[in-house]
Structures are given as C-alpha cells and as structure tokens.
Design an enzyme around this catalytic site. Structure first.
Site, short mmCIF file in Angstrom:
data_model
loop_
_atom_site.label_atom_id
_atom_site.label_comp_id
_atom_site.label_asym_id
_atom_site.label_seq_id
_atom_site.Cartn_x
_atom_site.Cartn_y
_atom_site.Cartn_z
CB VAL A 290 -1.13 -0.06 1.28
CG1 VAL A 290 -1.70 1.32 1.18
CG2 VAL A 290 -2.12 -1.02 1.16
CB ILE A 293 0.01 2.30 -4.25
CG1 ILE A 293 0.20 0.69 -4.67
CG2 ILE A 293 -0.74 3.15 -5.28
CD1 ILE A 293 -1.48 -0.04 -4.49
CG ASP A 337 -15.25 23.71 -42.19
OD1 ASP A 337 -15.24 23.37 -43.17
OD2 ASP A 337 -15.93 24.84 -41.95
CG ASN A 703 3.37 7.48 -0.15
OD1 ASN A 703 4.57 7.86 -0.45
ND2 ASN A 703 2.73 6.15 -0.30
CG ASP A 707 5.99 12.44 -1.18
OD1 ASP A 707 6.89 13.10 -0.84
OD2 ASP A 707 6.01 11.09 -1.55
#
Length: 876
Positions: A290, A293, A337, A703, A707
């Site tokens: 975990v 990740i 176009d 994390n 971060d």
C-alpha cells in the site's frame, strides 16, 4: 423517391399534400406518426453514473483493492483502519473533482448552444400561420423569406430569387441559388450541395422568398442522419489515459512482486508458520505494498488537469473531458474546416478596378441589403459586402437612398446574371446595374474615366477583362457595376430594354477573408511541428488561394478535390496522405476518411470546425474542437473542446497548455515514483537486515502529506522556453520515455542512501555505537531526512534536464509547499501526542540539522548528473 429529380407536383402527390398545405387534423395525425421535428438528444449520465465512471480508472482500482485487503487484515488482527480511511478519502476526493469539472464543462456547453429555428411560417387549412418548428410534419408547406432558418428538409415549390446559405452542411461559403425546377440526375447521384431545388435543416435563407414542402423532419433529415451516424464512431482513449493505464499495470506487478517477496522472505526468516505469524507477516507485506503505491498520483493528475482546464477557460476554450486537454499537446495534425474557422464567414470587398467611389455607390444602391443599428449590413452576404464597402468609403446607404431614392427595378435572375435599379436623381433618372462582369460588359458602350464618359474601345474592354481575370485568379468573386441616365422614367421597364447602352463604372472583388490572427497561429503550429490541413466544401481555386495566404500550402499539387479522392483506394490514400494539405469540394464522409487516414498513418489528429458536416470527423478524431458561437448544437455536443470565441488561434494556446500539462504531469509522476521507490527500497533493505526504518503510517504520511503538495506545485510549473519549438511527442512514447525511467531509478536510490545514512547516524548518536539495531532516534531522523530530501528534490524536477539555477522564473507555489511540508513534518516530530502516536523521539537540534543537511545533498548531486546528461546529449 429522389425528390430533387421529380417535378414538384409529383412530390406533392407522393406526400398526399397540396399547394395550400395540410389540414390541421391531418398534420396532427402525421405528428403522432412521425414524432416531433427535433434531433434526438443523447442520454445524459446521472451524477451517480459519472461518479462511478471516475472509479474505473486503473490507478483508482489499484487503490480500492489495496484498501480492501488492508481492511480485511486490519479487521482480523484488530488493528487500526487508518490506512483504509486515508486511501478511501483520496479516492473520494479524486472522483468528486472529476465529476465537478466535467459537470462544470457541460453547463458551459449548454450556455453556448444556440437555439435552432424556434417558429416557422406554415400553411394549414389554406391559411398562413406561425407554429413551433418542432410541430412540423412531412407534407407541410412552409413559407421561406430572407433571414429565416430552414426548419426541416424540404422540396421547393416556388422560388423568387431564393438563395440559401448551406455552409453548415456543405462547407460552401457562397449562398446557393434555389429553383423549383426538377434536376436531371444523370448516371450518378446529385451531391447535396448541388440540389438546387431542396433546402435543408441547418441552412439559412439569405435572399428572396419561396415556398417549400417538407420531405423529412427530425432524425430523418440530412442533419439528423449526420447526428445519428455519430454513434458509430466510438470514443477512444487519449494518450494520457493510455500511459496512466500502462503505468498502473506496471505498478500492479511491482506491488504484487513486493507482497510475495516480503511475505515469503519474512516467513522463511522467522521460521514459524503458525497462523498468527502468517497473518502478521502478510499484513506487513500488504502495508508495504500500500505504501509502495503513489496514492496521491491519481489526485495530483486530476487536479493538474483541472487547473489546466481552468486556464483554458480563461482563454475562451471550454474543455469537456479532463484528459482531452493534454491530447492537443501531442497533436501532429490539425484538420480544420475553412469556412468560419480559418475565415470569417463574412464576404468582404478586398479589391476593385475603375472609379472606386462611383462603383461603390452603384453597388450599394443596386442591392437589397440594408444596414442595421450598428451600421453592419443585413441580407445576402455578397450584397452585405458591397454595402459595407460603400459605408467604409463614407457612402452610407441610408444617405444615398435619401438623395437618390429607388423607384423601379429589374430583379436579378440566373439567366441574365444581373439586376438593375432605377433612381430619381437631379435632372432625371439614373439606372444602376450590377452583375457578372462578362455579361454586364457585353451591354456597355462607354466607360467612366476621371468623371467623364468615354467610348468603350476594344483595348479598354480587354484591359477590364484582364483585371477581372486577375481578381478571379486570386479566387475573388467579381461583380461589375454600370449605369445609364434618362431624362425621364422610360416607358419600357423590361430588363432587355433597360440593360443596354450602359456605362462601365468598375469591378469589385470579394472573398471570405481569413481571420487576421490565423496566419500567425498556423506559423506557430509549423514551428511546433504540427501539420495544418484545410478541409472545405468550397471550389478548389478558392481553397488554394486561401491556403496560400495562410501558408498551408505552396504547391497547388498539394490540393485535391472530393471527386478525385473518390477515385483513390483506401490503401493508396494511406500511403499518399502526407502529399495533401488542402481538400476541396468534400462531403462529410470524405472528412471522416481523411481524419481516419491520418490516424492510420500514426498521427495524433485534431479536427476543428463549426458546421454539422464537421461533426462525424470531430467525433472520429483524437480530439474534436467545436466552435461555440457559429457552431451547431450537433458539433458542440460531440466536441472534446469548444472554442467560446470561434478563434482558430485559441487552439495554439491549447496546444501549448496541453504540452505544459503533460510535461508537468511527467514531472509529478517522476517525483512521486522516485519518492515511492526510495520508500520501498529503504523498507526493503531494512527488512533484509532485520530492523524497522519506517512504519506503514510514516510512509502514508510522506505519500499523502509531504509528497502531495510539491507534486501539485510541480503541476503548476510554467512552460519551459522551448515548449513550442519541440516536435510533437509520439503517441507510442511510454510514460518513462526520454530517460525518465533512469531518472526515477537513480534519484530514488539516492534518497534511499541519505535516508539509511540518517538512520545509522541517529542510532550512533542515541547509542554511541555503529551497529545494525532498532533505534527510535534513527527512525525519527530517517523520517525527517526522507521527507525533506523529497521536498528539496522537487526543485530539481522543475526541469528534467535544465539546471534549476538557470531557470528564468520561480515557482512560488513550490516554495510555499516546501515551507508547509517543513512545518508539518517538524510538527509531527515535536508536538506532544502526535509524535507519540507516530512513535517519534524529540531529536536534538544537532540531529535535526544533520537530517536536513543530508536531505539537501540531493540538489548538487542531481545537478551534477544533469550536467553529464546534457553534455552526452550534445555529443549525440
């Protein structure tokens, strides 16, 4: 039945209708049978469906699986569910942000959508009445006048100089003359743009009047068929979605490998296979997985894209899907176009020959266009151009008409190719005639020069024809003006009697001019390595002339017509697609074929446009760009991005923003993966040697708190100076291309080294010996060093290869993120209660200083590696 090939009486009989229209009762019965005259609206997703759609992202699925496993292990061992709650909060924030941004974009699109014809004039029970357009049925007879929007497809029954502008359907910028006569089909079918006795939903009457019988309503119309065909084109994944899916797959295998290895290694090392030990070891492995990740990655990517979308909206670009904004950043081909996108969709006089003022006065008076309150002319586009030209020369039409009021006229017809008006003037009557130069010139016997009428010699006639050819060669639409004077109103007012012995005044050359900002935008596209391609329903000469002005082509061989394209097989077209930059006289199916050929060629393709005829190709392209002002509802509904100002140049800003966003997402990914790698390596090595360097809760803090702020700040980094001088990146480039994989590896290993060094220094200060053992001071110093090393490292990532000390701008958000992370990290170490919950020691000032000093080391080391990389790149 091909209604355009049959006489109007036969078509009326086929629909069991008549010139006086349907009865109210019959119309009601047909409405029940055919349904309302409106296009089917795509079913909108509910908020709940949108929310669950956000959860389909592979990164989110990994997080949810990790949360589920972590929850089961926590429940079994009666431990805290903190990890589970933190992950679920991250998932919730990501999904809510995605739903909010997409809903916000949908509301902006709805605000931009213009209403189609709201009411129509129809004959019911022999009487003219005005009804809602969605109540019209096949067989209804409608009255059409200048300014009316055509509410459905219809066969013309009567036409009095009727002209319709069908640019939205055919791309043809010049209004089409309409007639009630049947058309001979010949061997092949008649193209939609050449069906002179039909009018279609989505077109507008710009001149004259007429009657028509409705042949198709709603989804059975040509516009409806195009809208229905859109469902055949499936939505593909954007390059960013593909790269993130690829990254998620890699991370899944890495996480699985970590789990298996740590679980097996810990069990073998413990030598105890009792159930409690197995579960405890499994929980450690899952917790580490975990932590491996990057939980913040999905949220950071969503927020960075949201910020990009907000920036784009400030530049008049509404993004309908978050991931669509970066796709423009890697666009290699932009198929556009012409009418209304590259040009202004507004005929303008740009050249003239002869007496300018006399010509402008004659053109203005011999036209039915009239200025509105703003001074802009309203009416048939060609006549509007002439009246506006006169206004620019201080010859206001209202003033001209007061001095020389119109008293008679000979209306325009397609046989004579001219019209004449007679006006009361000082000393008599003056006639003004305007029309096709070759036809008007045949009826001239004199010409005006320096205010005098002189005999028209063959030499002068040849000079006039040469001037006409010169303008025509530039794809200008040329009209000729002439006059004739009378002492009194002539008795014979037939065109044949009036239009002879004329005095030539001059020529006026008109064109739908390019948007002034487009040429610079196309030049910037070329600098950025993007191939601009023009697709239009106009004639080849007009298309080539416009393309040369814009710099889209230099050689006429780069232009091809729709008819020529039909003769080329798909295989040959795929081989030669890069030979063509201009496509003229094309049908909607050609546009889809062109876009698909470029995509098969391996190019990320964007398609811009505003008409209904652009919608299928916009849907098929990697990213479709619709026009917010002149764009039809069908086009806006399928576009990934809508330009609120209809400005092609806005696309250049979108390309730059897309490139900046992708660069910044890569920086955030590099930062987060490098950080997670250092965490995994640190824990992995510590596990091998039998001590705990960081607990799972420490890793989650780093994390999600330490971060995330720098990662978001990197997402707000300004574009690098060479951003729009680079070639577009390939769609095949992986997320780790350009050396990013190597950078993540060595930078992650570098942070691991300083973190482990901090742990052992902390243990040495605490115990006085160098040894491999558990240490509270070591854990605290390792946590502080890893947290701050990652913060300092985020400054390195402001440029992948450039020196951070040579960047000409600052990122105040990154400085703020550093200060906030430093404060929070220090607080979690020293605040009573919180530090106890994390198991930290209140380390000394010396230990604090050493930890920070070790963290700073990452900046000079990475700078040194960048220097070597730059020199190696220069050699190659």
């Amino acid at each position: 039945m091909k209604y355009y090939c049959e006489e109007s009486a036969k078509v009326l009989k086929h629909f069991e209708s008549e010139q006086a229209g349907l009865s109210a009762r019959e119309a009601e019965a047909r409405l029940a049978k055919h349904g309302p005259n409106k296009l089917a609206e795509p079913k909108k997703e509910t908020l709940l469906q949108r929310f669950f759609a956000q959860l389909k992202d592979p990164m989110i699925i990994i997080l949810l699986v990790a949360a589920a496993v972590s929850g089961l292990t926590a429940a079994y061992s009666n431990e805290s569910f903190a990890d589970v709650f933190i992950i679920l909060i991250v998932v919730l924030i990501n999904a809510v942000l995605g739903v909010y941004q997409e809903s916000k974009a949908e509301k902006a699109i709805e605000a931009l959508q213009a209403m189609t014809a709201a009411t129509s004039k129809v004959l019911r029970d022999g009487r003219q009445m005005s009804i809602k357009s969605d109540l019209l049925v096949p067989g209804d007879v409608i009255i059409l006048e200048a300014g009316d929007a055509v509410p459905a497809d219809a066969r013309i029954l009567e036409s009095a100089s009727l002209k319709a502008e069908e640019a939205a359907l055919t791309g043809e910028s010049v209004p089409v003359d309409k007639t009630a006569e049947a058309i001979a089909a010949g061997e092949s079918d008649v193209p939609l743009g050449d069906r002179r006795n039909m009018v279609y939903m989505g077109s507008t009457v710009v001149y004259g009047r007429g009657r028509a019988m409705i042949t198709a309503t709603g989804m059975e119309t040509e516009m409806g068929k195009i809208a229905d065909a859109l469902s055949a084109a499936e939505d593909g994944q954007t390059p960013l979605q593909l790269k993130l899916a690829q990254l998620s797959k890699i991370l899944s295998w890495i996480v699985l490998g970590i789990c298996i290895f740590i679980f097996a290694f810990s069990l073998l090392k413990a030598g105890d296979f009792h159930l409690d030990v197995v579960i405890s070891t499994f929980m450690v492995a899952v917790s580490l997985a975990v932590a491996a990740i990057p939980e913040g990655l999905a949220t950071v990517v969503t927020i960075v894209l949201s910020i990009g979308v907000t920036n784009m909206s400030k530049r008049n670009a509404v993004i309908r899907r978050l991931t669509a904004v970066e796709t423009l950043g890697c666009a290699q081909v932009i198929c556009s176009d012409k009418t209304g996108t590259l040009t202004q969709n507004k005929m303008t006089v740009v050249d003239h020959y002869g007496d300018e003022r006399a010509t402008a006065e004659a053109m203005a008076l011999c036209s039915d266009a009239t200025p509105d309150e703003s001074g802009e002319a309203v009416g048939e586009p060609t006549e509007c151009a002439l009246v506006n030209w006169a206004t620019r020369l201080n010859l206001a039409k209202a003033s001209l008409e007061r001095n020389t009021p119109r008293i008679e006229e000979a209306p325009f017809d397609s046989m004579r190719k001219m019209m004449s008006t007679l006006h009361k003037a000082e000393g008599g009557i003056v006639q003004y005639t305007k029309g096709a130069p070759d036809e008007v010139l045949k009826r001239c016997t004199a010409y005006l020069k320096d205010g005098q009428e002189l005999p028209l010699t063959d030499a002068v006639r040849a000079e006039i024809l040469a001037a006409n050819k010169a303008m025509a060669d530039q794809a200008l639409r040329v009209l000729c003006a002439a006059r004739r004077s009378y002492a009194a109103l002539p008795a014979d007012l037939t065109p044949a009697a009036l239009e002879q012995e004329l005095t030539f005044l001059g020529l006026a050359g008109m064109i739908d001019p390019i948007r002034p900002e487009v040429k610079a935008a196309i030049e910037e596209c070329r600098t950025a390595g993007i191939r601009p391609v023009m697709i239009t329903g106009d004639h080849r000469d007009t298309a080539v002339a416009i393309a040369k002005q814009l710099g889209i082509l230099t050689d006429e061989r780069e232009a091809i017509t729709g008819a020529e394209l039909n003769d080329i097989s798909d295989e040959e077209f795929s081989r030669t697609i890069d030979h063509y930059s201009v496509y003229a006289r094309v049908q909607p199916e050609h546009k889809v074929r062109i876009v698909n050929a470029w995509r098969k060629h391996g190019c990320i393709t964007a398609m811009t446009g505003d008409g209904v005829n652009d919608a299928p190709s916009i849907k098929s392209a990697d990213i479709g760009v619709g026009m917010g002002i002149t764009g039809t509802d069908v086009t806006k509904n399928v576009a990934d991005m809508v330009l609120a100002d209809d400005n092609f140049a806005t696309i250049v800003g979108a390309v730059g923003e897309g490139r900046r966003i992708y660069d910044n997402i890569r920086k955030s990914i590099q930062f987060l993966l490098g950080s997670n790698m250092s965490e995994v390596l640190s824990v992995f090595l510590a596990t091998l040697f039998g001590f705990v360097i960081l607990e799972p809760v420490h890793l989650l803090w780093i994390n999600l708190i330490t971060d995330c702020f720098p990662a978001l700040a990197l997402g707000m980094e300004k574009g690098e100076p060479d951003l729009m001088r680079r070639q577009p990146r390939s769609a095949k480039d992986g997320i780790f291309s350009g050396g990013l994989g190597f950078d993540v590896a060595y930078q992650g290993f570098l942070v691991t080294l300083v973190t482990i060094a901090a742990y052992f220094i902390g243990h040495r200060i605490e115990s006085g010996v160098w040894e491999i053992a558990q240490s509270a001071d070591g854990v605290t110093m390792a946590f502080l060093t890893m947290s701050m090393a990652e913060i300092f490292h985020s400054f390195n990532l402001r440029s992948q290869r450039g020196s951070v000390f040579k960047l000409h701008s600052q990122n105040p958000v990154l400085w703020g993120a550093m200060a906030l992370s430093l404060v929070l990290t220090t607080a979690v170490i020293y605040l009573p209660g919180i530090s106890d919950a994390f198991g930290f020691e209140h380390i000394s000032a010396l230990e604090y200083g050493i930890a920070i000093g070790l963290a700073v080391i990452v900046i000079p080391i990475v700078e040194l590696v960048k220097l070597v990389q730059r020199r190696c790149a220069k050699k190659h």
